[in-house]
Scaffold this motif. Structure first.
Motif, PDB file in Angstrom:
ATOM      1  N   SER A 138      13.963 -48.301 -24.619  1.00 54.34           N
ATOM      2  CA  SER A 138      15.089 -48.852 -25.399  1.00 54.34           C
ATOM      3  C   SER A 138      15.600 -50.108 -24.850  1.00 54.34           C
ATOM      4  O   SER A 138      15.830 -50.486 -23.515  1.00 54.34           O
ATOM      5  CB  SER A 138      16.479 -47.782 -25.040  1.00 54.34           C
ATOM      6  OG  SER A 138      16.954 -47.815 -23.960  1.00 54.34           O
ATOM      7  N   ALA A 139      16.134 -50.892 -25.710  1.00 55.41           N
ATOM      8  CA  ALA A 139      16.679 -52.596 -25.273  1.00 55.41           C
ATOM      9  C   ALA A 139      18.104 -52.208 -24.508  1.00 55.41           C
ATOM     10  O   ALA A 139      18.928 -51.230 -24.931  1.00 55.41           O
ATOM     11  CB  ALA A 139      16.928 -53.286 -26.388  1.00 55.41           C
ATOM     12  N   LEU A 140      18.284 -53.002 -23.534  1.00 58.66           N
ATOM     13  CA  LEU A 140      19.516 -52.927 -22.757  1.00 58.66           C
ATOM     14  C   LEU A 140      20.714 -53.820 -23.638  1.00 58.66           C
ATOM     15  O   LEU A 140      20.191 -54.712 -24.347  1.00 58.66           O
ATOM     16  CB  LEU A 140      19.381 -53.615 -21.486  1.00 58.66           C
ATOM     17  CG  LEU A 140      18.653 -53.007 -20.563  1.00 58.66           C
ATOM     18  CD1 LEU A 140      18.272 -54.069 -19.111  1.00 58.66           C
ATOM     19  CD2 LEU A 140      19.024 -51.849 -20.120  1.00 58.66           C
ATOM     20  N   THR A 141      22.008 -53.397 -23.510  1.00 60.22           N
ATOM     21  CA  THR A 141      22.964 -54.318 -24.037  1.00 60.22           C
ATOM     22  C   THR A 141      23.050 -55.761 -23.693  1.00 60.22           C
ATOM     23  O   THR A 141      22.254 -55.818 -22.581  1.00 60.22           O
ATOM     24  CB  THR A 141      24.298 -53.721 -23.968  1.00 60.22           C
ATOM     25  OG1 THR A 141      24.430 -53.438 -22.502  1.00 60.22           O
ATOM     26  CG2 THR A 141      24.366 -52.295 -24.540  1.00 60.22           C
ATOM     27  N   ARG A 142      23.660 -56.407 -24.099  1.00 55.17           N
ATOM     28  CA  ARG A 142      23.798 -57.895 -23.541  1.00 55.17           C
ATOM     29  C   ARG A 142      24.308 -57.756 -22.033  1.00 55.17           C
ATOM     30  O   ARG A 142      23.864 -58.664 -21.108  1.00 55.17           O
ATOM     31  CB  ARG A 142      24.650 -58.790 -24.529  1.00 55.17           C
ATOM     32  CG  ARG A 142      23.829 -59.612 -25.323  1.00 55.17           C
ATOM     33  CD  ARG A 142      24.811 -60.559 -26.232  1.00 55.17           C
ATOM     34  NE  ARG A 142      25.393 -61.562 -25.341  1.00 55.17           N
ATOM     35  CZ  ARG A 142      26.557 -62.142 -25.895  1.00 55.17           C
ATOM     36  NH1 ARG A 142      26.867 -61.839 -27.055  1.00 55.17           N
ATOM     37  NH2 ARG A 142      27.212 -63.028 -25.236  1.00 55.17           N
ATOM     38  N   ALA A 143      25.354 -57.202 -21.915  1.00 51.87           N
ATOM     39  CA  ALA A 143      26.049 -56.810 -20.457  1.00 51.87           C
ATOM     40  C   ALA A 143      24.942 -56.165 -19.626  1.00 51.87           C
ATOM     41  O   ALA A 143      24.573 -56.716 -18.437  1.00 51.87           O
ATOM     42  CB  ALA A 143      27.116 -55.988 -20.409  1.00 51.87           C
ATOM     43  N   GLY A 144      24.238 -55.299 -19.921  1.00 49.87           N
ATOM     44  CA  GLY A 144      23.284 -54.572 -19.235  1.00 49.87           C
ATOM     45  C   GLY A 144      22.138 -55.355 -18.778  1.00 49.87           C
ATOM     46  O   GLY A 144      21.388 -55.666 -18.040  1.00 49.87           O
ATOM     47  N   SER A 145      21.657 -56.512 -19.865  1.00 50.92           N
ATOM     48  CA  SER A 145      20.549 -57.330 -19.692  1.00 50.92           C
ATOM     49  C   SER A 145      20.959 -58.281 -18.593  1.00 50.92           C
ATOM     50  O   SER A 145      20.128 -58.724 -17.618  1.00 50.92           O
ATOM     51  CB  SER A 145      20.210 -57.980 -20.920  1.00 50.92           C
ATOM     52  OG  SER A 145      19.028 -58.639 -21.072  1.00 50.92           O
ATOM     53  N   ALA A 146      22.374 -58.834 -18.755  1.00 48.83           N
ATOM     54  CA  ALA A 146      22.612 -59.840 -17.883  1.00 48.83           C
ATOM     55  C   ALA A 146      22.629 -59.139 -16.322  1.00 48.83           C
ATOM     56  O   ALA A 146      22.315 -59.750 -15.438  1.00 48.83           O
ATOM     57  CB  ALA A 146      24.082 -60.114 -18.068  1.00 48.83           C
ATOM     58  N   PHE A 147      23.125 -57.976 -16.259  1.00 48.85           N
ATOM     59  CA  PHE A 147      22.991 -57.437 -14.746  1.00 48.85           C
ATOM     60  C   PHE A 147      21.665 -57.280 -14.245  1.00 48.85           C
ATOM     61  O   PHE A 147      21.399 -57.386 -13.093  1.00 48.85           O
ATOM     62  CB  PHE A 147      24.000 -56.029 -15.027  1.00 48.85           C
ATOM     63  CG  PHE A 147      23.685 -55.392 -13.556  1.00 48.85           C
ATOM     64  CD1 PHE A 147      24.718 -55.610 -12.632  1.00 48.85           C
ATOM     65  CD2 PHE A 147      22.885 -54.463 -13.190  1.00 48.85           C
ATOM     66  CE1 PHE A 147      24.768 -55.204 -11.338  1.00 48.85           C
ATOM     67  CE2 PHE A 147      22.788 -53.957 -11.868  1.00 48.85           C
ATOM     68  CZ  PHE A 147      23.698 -54.250 -10.980  1.00 48.85           C
TER      69      PHE A 147
END
Length: 165
Positions: A148-157
């Motif tokens: 599953s792809a991460l959310t934008r915030a998740g991806s940034a973290f």
């Protein structure tokens, strides 16, 4: 707790978690974010600091403070079983912070991640003792569901924590 974190990530209740290695689940993306070791932590000036090349048997003469449960407890128990060495457990504790304070107060010794005692070492409140033949890596990984792809915030973290993705 490690198994709870794995469960939350796999059920997608959280985007990712940080757990100790190794992680052997093909459903997870695993990224090493911190390399550490468990070290024997003793109060400053403890008799073990004066022993040349101390062994696990030397350490076992002193009272141990241990985590009640979890990965670190398993690693410590396994170490003593593997070396066929008995130890005296003075106390089992839920909190690493309290465990550390009790070491500083001279109430026991324990294996802890080096990162947990950096400040106390600098302040001269505790010392670490290298035990002959004992090397316990405690590496931390950031885990997320593989599919599953991460959310934008998740991806940034994730990018911040790992320097990747």
């Amino acid at each position: 707790e490690r198994s709870k974190t794995l469960e939350l990530v796999l059920s997608r209740e959280v985007e990712f978690g940080i757990v100790s290695m190794p992680v052997r689940d093909p459903r997870l993306h695993v990224e090493l974010i911190h390399e550490d070791r468990l070290v024997l932590v003793v109060p400053a000036g403890h008799p073990l600091t004066k022993v040349d090349s101390p062994t696990l048997s030397d350490a076992a003469k002193y009272e141990f403070l241990v985590p009640k449960e979890g990965r670190r407890r398993e690693l410590i128990d396994h170490l003593f079983i593997q070396n066929k060495t008995a130890r005296r457990i003075a106390m089992e504790l839920d909190s690493s912070e309290l465990l550390k304070r009790l070491i500083v107060a001279g109430l026991g010794i324990s294996f802890m991640p080096h990162i947990n005692v950096v400040d106390e070492l600098k302040q001269g409140l505790v010392q670490t003792v290298h035990i002959e033949g004992v090397d316990i890596p405690r590496n931390l990984a950031l885990i997320s569901p593989l599919d599953s792809a991460l959310t934008r915030a998740g991806s940034a973290f994730f990018k911040f924590a790992t320097g990747s993705r």
